[in-house]
Design an enzyme around this catalytic site. Structure first.
Site, PDB file in Angstrom:
ATOM      1  N   CYS A  75     -34.371   4.168  -0.624  1.00 33.02           N
ATOM      2  CA  CYS A  75     -34.309   3.123  -1.647  1.00 33.02           C
ATOM      3  C   CYS A  75     -35.518   3.109  -2.594  1.00 33.02           C
ATOM      4  O   CYS A  75     -35.602   3.970  -3.451  1.00 33.02           O
ATOM      5  CB  CYS A  75     -34.075   1.778  -0.977  1.00 33.02           C
ATOM      6  SG  CYS A  75     -33.360   0.577  -2.117  1.00 33.02           S
ATOM      7  N   ARG A  94     -27.628  -7.304  -8.376  1.00 36.11           N
ATOM      8  CA  ARG A  94     -28.055  -6.413  -7.296  1.00 36.11           C
ATOM      9  C   ARG A  94     -26.821  -5.792  -6.649  1.00 36.11           C
ATOM     10  O   ARG A  94     -25.781  -6.440  -6.548  1.00 36.11           O
ATOM     11  CB  ARG A  94     -28.869  -7.182  -6.250  1.00 36.11           C
ATOM     12  CG  ARG A  94     -30.174  -7.711  -6.771  1.00 36.11           C
ATOM     13  CD  ARG A  94     -31.079  -8.169  -5.650  1.00 36.11           C
ATOM     14  NE  ARG A  94     -31.616  -7.059  -4.878  1.00 36.11           N
ATOM     15  CZ  ARG A  94     -32.613  -6.260  -5.281  1.00 36.11           C
ATOM     16  NH1 ARG A  94     -33.188  -6.446  -6.450  1.00 36.11           N
ATOM     17  NH2 ARG A  94     -33.037  -5.269  -4.513  1.00 36.11           N
ATOM     18  N   HIS A 113     -30.350   1.752   3.837  1.00 34.66           N
ATOM     19  CA  HIS A 113     -31.195   1.168   4.887  1.00 34.66           C
ATOM     20  C   HIS A 113     -30.292   0.994   6.101  1.00 34.66           C
ATOM     21  O   HIS A 113     -29.199   1.516   6.169  1.00 34.66           O
ATOM     22  CB  HIS A 113     -31.671  -0.218   4.451  1.00 34.66           C
ATOM     23  CG  HIS A 113     -32.576  -0.227   3.284  1.00 34.66           C
ATOM     24  ND1 HIS A 113     -33.924   0.008   3.391  1.00 34.66           N
ATOM     25  CD2 HIS A 113     -32.351  -0.499   1.981  1.00 34.66           C
ATOM     26  CE1 HIS A 113     -34.486  -0.121   2.188  1.00 34.66           C
ATOM     27  NE2 HIS A 113     -33.556  -0.418   1.313  1.00 34.66           N
TER      28      HIS A 113
HETATM   29  N1  GLN Z   1     -36.924  -2.597  -5.669  1.00 34.48           N
HETATM   30  C1  GLN Z   1     -35.884  -1.620  -5.729  1.00 34.48           C
HETATM   31  C2  GLN Z   1     -34.580  -2.185  -6.265  1.00 34.48           C
HETATM   32  O1  GLN Z   1     -34.351  -3.351  -6.154  1.00 34.48           O
HETATM   33  C3  GLN Z   1     -35.705  -0.988  -4.354  1.00 34.48           C
HETATM   34  C4  GLN Z   1     -35.180  -1.951  -3.324  1.00 34.48           C
HETATM   35  C5  GLN Z   1     -35.158  -1.416  -1.924  1.00 34.48           C
HETATM   36  O2  GLN Z   1     -35.983  -0.595  -1.532  1.00 34.48           O
HETATM   37  N2  GLN Z   1     -34.256  -1.965  -1.112  1.00 34.48           N
HETATM   38  O3  GLN Z   1     -33.773  -1.447  -6.796  1.00 34.48           O
END
Ligand code: GLN
Length: 240
Positions: free
Chosen positions: A93, A126, A188
């Site tokens: 990520c 998101r 993840h």
């Molecule tokens: N900050 C990054 C995003 O929101 C990565 C997030 C993460 O590592 N889960 O895209």
């Protein structure tokens, strides 16, 4: 024989139990009598990448990515050389995004390591979901994604085709990148405990890089595969 793992910035890049990836690799090595050593690299500590068999970069919030950026850029030449020489690197990520050219936020742009020709731009929502992928070599891969960034991977080979979830950008149907001995992904979960095939592939890459035999004694993966199968059965092929 000892396999050495460098965990970069676990104090900042450590979302959703990403440390579980390291624990999984360590345990799967130890259960086969392969000793491991895990070194956490924090702050401006210097490391010699050639001493390591695996480099791991976890995920982080935009704020943490901004905090880690300069520390990573200071190591850019060494990390690039490590990767180009076949070093094994797993990035999740936020760590995945930082391997690319940049991660463009609304007000600023986080410069990346330029190891991969990928670009990431923050979107309006998101992308949060369980994820199931399919890869010709590893079969199904399961995990969980939560990212604002949309990543475009150009000519790179993806880690998998999305059977459920959003993947790199929610539009092209692919997830992650495979490049040399780099596995970069939004997944993840943490990723490796529920994906033993992928975990063993990573261990084999580490052994191969050392010039050691890569045949691994089989382990009883009943629990791991039950957890994996539960996610596949629940989500694969379904609409979000
Ligand atoms: N900050 C990054 C995003 O929101 C990565 C997030 C993460 O590592 N889960 O895209």
């Amino acid at each position: 024989m000892k396999l050495k793992i460098a965990h970069l910035y676990p104090d900042l890049l450590n979302l959703y139990g990403d440390i579980g990836n390291i624990t999984t690799l360590k345990k799967r090595c130890e259960w086969r009598g392969i000793e491991t050593q895990v070194d956490s690299v924090c702050g401006s500590e210097k490391i010699s990448f050639t001493d390591y068999d695996l480099v791991f970069l976890g995920g982080g919030s935009d704020r943490e990515q901004l905090l880690v950026r300069d520390k990573l850029i200071a190591k850019k030449k060494d990390i690039s050389a490590y990767v180009e020489n076949g070093g094994v690197l797993v990035a999740v990520c936020g760590g995945y995004q930082l391997l690319g050219s940049y991660y463009k936020l609304e007000k600023e742009t986080i410069q990346g390591l330029e190891i991969l020709n990928i670009q990431t731009e923050v979107g309006k929502t998101r992308l949060i979901s369980d994820v199931v992928l399919e890869n010709d070599r590893f079969g199904t891969i399961v995990g969980f994604e939560n990212h604002g960034g949309r990543t475009y991977i150009n000519e790179h080979t993806p880690l998998g085709k999305v059977l459920y979830g959003n993947g790199n950008n929610g539009t092209d149907g692919f997830e992650g990148v495979l490049y040399k001995n780099v596995i970069a992904t939004y997944l993840h979960g943490s990723l490796l405990p529920k994906n033993p095939v992928l975990s063993d592939h990573i261990i084999k890459m580490m052994l191969e890089q050392r010039g050691l035999p890569t045949d691994l004694a089989p382990l009883d993966d009943t629990i791991e595969m039950n957890a994996h199968k539960y996610i596949v059965d629940r989500f694969a092929g379904k609409k979000e």
